[in-house]
Scaffold this active site. Sequence first.
Site, PDB file in Angstrom:
ATOM      1  CG  HIS A  46      -6.294  -2.499   3.378  1.00 22.08           C
ATOM      2  ND1 HIS A  46      -5.850  -1.546   3.098  1.00 22.08           N
ATOM      3  CD2 HIS A  46      -7.845  -2.361   2.779  1.00 22.08           C
ATOM      4  CE1 HIS A  46      -6.657  -0.527   2.666  1.00 22.08           C
ATOM      5  NE2 HIS A  46      -7.702  -1.180   2.411  1.00 22.08           N
TER       6      HIS A  46
ATOM      7  CG  ASP B 195      -1.885   1.076   1.092  1.00 20.93           C
ATOM      8  OD1 ASP B 195      -3.245   0.511   1.147  1.00 20.93           O
ATOM      9  OD2 ASP B 195      -1.485   2.167   1.141  1.00 20.93           O
ATOM     10  CB  ILE B 196       1.266   4.029  -2.502  1.00 26.33           C
ATOM     11  CG1 ILE B 196       2.333   4.881  -2.903  1.00 26.33           C
ATOM     12  CG2 ILE B 196       0.007   4.817  -2.365  1.00 26.33           C
ATOM     13  CD1 ILE B 196       3.592   4.002  -3.178  1.00 26.33           C
TER      14      ILE B 196
ATOM     15  CG  HIS C 181      -8.279  -2.943  -2.190  1.00 31.51           C
ATOM     16  ND1 HIS C 181      -9.179  -2.356  -2.847  1.00 31.51           N
ATOM     17  CD2 HIS C 181      -8.241  -2.173  -0.941  1.00 31.51           C
ATOM     18  CE1 HIS C 181      -9.723  -1.077  -1.965  1.00 31.51           C
ATOM     19  NE2 HIS C 181      -9.173  -1.095  -1.016  1.00 31.51           N
TER      20      HIS C 181
HETATM   21  P1  5GP Z   1      -9.738   1.785   0.646  1.00 31.39           P
HETATM   22  O1  5GP Z   1     -10.424   1.637  -0.766  1.00 31.39           O
HETATM   23  O2  5GP Z   1      -9.845   0.240   0.993  1.00 31.39           O
HETATM   24  O3  5GP Z   1     -10.499   2.532   1.332  1.00 31.39           O
HETATM   25  O4  5GP Z   1      -8.332   1.829   0.522  1.00 31.39           O
HETATM   26  C1  5GP Z   1      -7.597   1.973  -0.655  1.00 31.39           C
HETATM   27  C2  5GP Z   1      -6.219   1.831  -0.339  1.00 31.39           C
HETATM   28  O5  5GP Z   1      -5.384   1.892  -1.587  1.00 31.39           O
HETATM   29  C3  5GP Z   1      -5.235   2.874   0.680  1.00 31.39           C
HETATM   30  O6  5GP Z   1      -5.041   2.345   1.746  1.00 31.39           O
HETATM   31  C4  5GP Z   1      -4.356   3.500  -0.378  1.00 31.39           C
HETATM   32  O7  5GP Z   1      -3.424   3.902   0.099  1.00 31.39           O
HETATM   33  C5  5GP Z   1      -4.112   2.488  -1.262  1.00 31.39           C
HETATM   34  N1  5GP Z   1      -3.782   3.058  -2.614  1.00 31.39           N
HETATM   35  C6  5GP Z   1      -4.641   3.843  -3.583  1.00 31.39           C
HETATM   36  N2  5GP Z   1      -4.055   4.203  -4.602  1.00 31.39           N
HETATM   37  C7  5GP Z   1      -2.862   3.412  -4.506  1.00 31.39           C
HETATM   38  C8  5GP Z   1      -1.756   3.346  -5.827  1.00 31.39           C
HETATM   39  O8  5GP Z   1      -1.799   4.117  -6.692  1.00 31.39           O
HETATM   40  N3  5GP Z   1      -0.778   2.396  -5.410  1.00 31.39           N
HETATM   41  C9  5GP Z   1      -0.887   1.912  -4.040  1.00 31.39           C
HETATM   42  N4  5GP Z   1       0.294   0.743  -3.889  1.00 31.39           N
HETATM   43  N5  5GP Z   1      -1.739   1.868  -3.240  1.00 31.39           N
HETATM   44  C10 5GP Z   1      -2.889   2.652  -3.473  1.00 31.39           C
END
Ligand code: 5GP
Length: 129
Positions: free
Chosen positions: A95, A29-30, A93
């Site tokens: 986590h 995660d970035i 995804h």
């Molecule tokens: P959620 O959709 O579960 O709320 O969070 C999405 C997750 O994806 C976040 O923790 C965010 O940091 C991660 N994320 C969003 N865009 C990118 C990206 O371009 N690259 C990576 N490696 N992680 C990402």
Amino acid sequence: MASIFTKIISGEIPCYKVAETTDFLAFLDINPNAKGHTLCIPKKEENKIFDLDENEYVELMKFSRKVAKGIEKVIDCKRVGMTVIGLEVPHVHVHLIPLTTMEDARFINKQNLSPEDFKNIATQISEAI
Ligand code: 5GP
């Protein structure tokens, strides 16, 4: 439009890759809650996890379990937690978050890692799987 994660799968957007199979990809995660925070995704673009068919869902969990075991081997933590949210990126995804305190499970305190840190962590986890 392709999700940001589909662009990662295609290589259009770079990532720190941890593991890959024909159907799944794991990458860091970035914006990690903790060092080693990893995302496991199906390559097939689906928005919500419970819309995966049963087999895809089970296979994603099996893949995530393997990755979590690798994380546990190389990242100092009490356990690896698993969270599914998806409010930011509409592509399934899982986590996987190395947990030491409950704070690590909240998406508030973030770790600042250098590209070198990300690279080293991804390599370590990858080699431990
Ligand atoms: P959620 O959709 O579960 O709320 O969070 C999405 C997750 O994806 C976040 O923790 C965010 O940091 C991660 N994320 C969003 N865009 C990118 C990206 O371009 N690259 C990576 N490696 N992680 C990402």
